[in-house]
Motif scaffolding. Structure first.
Motif, short mmCIF file in Angstrom:
data_model
loop_
_atom_site.label_atom_id
_atom_site.label_comp_id
_atom_site.label_asym_id
_atom_site.label_seq_id
_atom_site.Cartn_x
_atom_site.Cartn_y
_atom_site.Cartn_z
N LEU A 112 95.80 41.00 87.06
CA LEU A 112 95.27 39.89 86.27
C LEU A 112 93.91 40.31 85.74
O LEU A 112 93.00 40.61 86.52
CB LEU A 112 95.15 38.63 87.13
N LEU A 120 96.99 33.20 81.48
CA LEU A 120 96.80 34.34 82.36
C LEU A 120 96.89 35.60 81.52
O LEU A 120 97.92 35.87 80.90
CB LEU A 120 97.89 34.37 83.44
N LEU A 122 97.09 39.51 81.44
CA LEU A 122 97.53 40.56 82.35
C LEU A 122 97.49 41.92 81.68
O LEU A 122 97.68 42.03 80.47
CB LEU A 122 98.96 40.26 82.80
#
Length: 176
Positions: A112, A120, A122
């Motif tokens: 992350l 989120l 990533l």
């Protein structure tokens, strides 16, 4: 007088994570045409050591780009165990730096980068056993409620989603 040696920080042993479901294309052990990835958590990262097979061919001797992309997407899905919430892929980008050869082991890692509300961010990479960087990847996942998945069918046989829905995402156990 002797000075005691400093005590090193405890090292987090890698933990094997459970597959999302038995028939998941990326990690499902019962999907004969899938990747059958075994995914491990080490600290705040997840990784898999994957050997692309002849059934994953694109160009001769090279894994199909879509298969590489699927491996990255599925591995990013395992970051949800670290974050502790269900989410879905909003976008996924793969940059190919070198051919991803069939029959050779590739360590694919994900982490992350940051979280902004429901978003989120990533990042990941795929490195061959000899150290050659073959691909990098970024993704944006969006946190959703379990009801999002219930609209699309039965959820039996999806232990990963069940675990996240019960708030057990961070409490994954296993051994290396």
């Amino acid at each position: 007088m002797t000075v005691p040696e400093p005590v090193p920080e405890p090292v987090s042993e890698p933990v094997l994570l459970p597959p999302h479901s038995p028939d998941c294309y990326g990690c499902g052990p019962e999907n004969a045409s899938g990747l059958r990835m075994e995914v491990w958590r080490s600290g705040d990262e997840v990784y898999t050591d994957l050997v692309f097979q002849p059934r994953h061919v694109g160009a001769p001797g090279i894994a199909h780009g879509g298969t590489v992309s699927a491996a990255c997407d599925d591995l990013f899905g395992f970051m949800l165990y670290v974050v502790g919430t269900p989410a879905v892929t909003r976008n996924l980008t793969i940059e190919y730096h070198a051919p991803t050869a069939l029959g050779l082991s590739h360590r694919i890692t994900a982490r992350l980068e940051r979280r902004e509300g429901r978003k989120l961010y990533l990042t990941g990479s795929g490195v061959r056993a000899d150290g050659l960087l073959c691909f990098t990847s970024t993704a944006l996942f969006v946190v959703v409620e379990r009801a999002h998945f219930e609209r699309y069918g039965l959820l039996t046989g999806h232990p990963g989603l069940d675990r996240l829905s019960r708030g057990e995402g961070r409490a994954v156990s296993g051994s290396a």
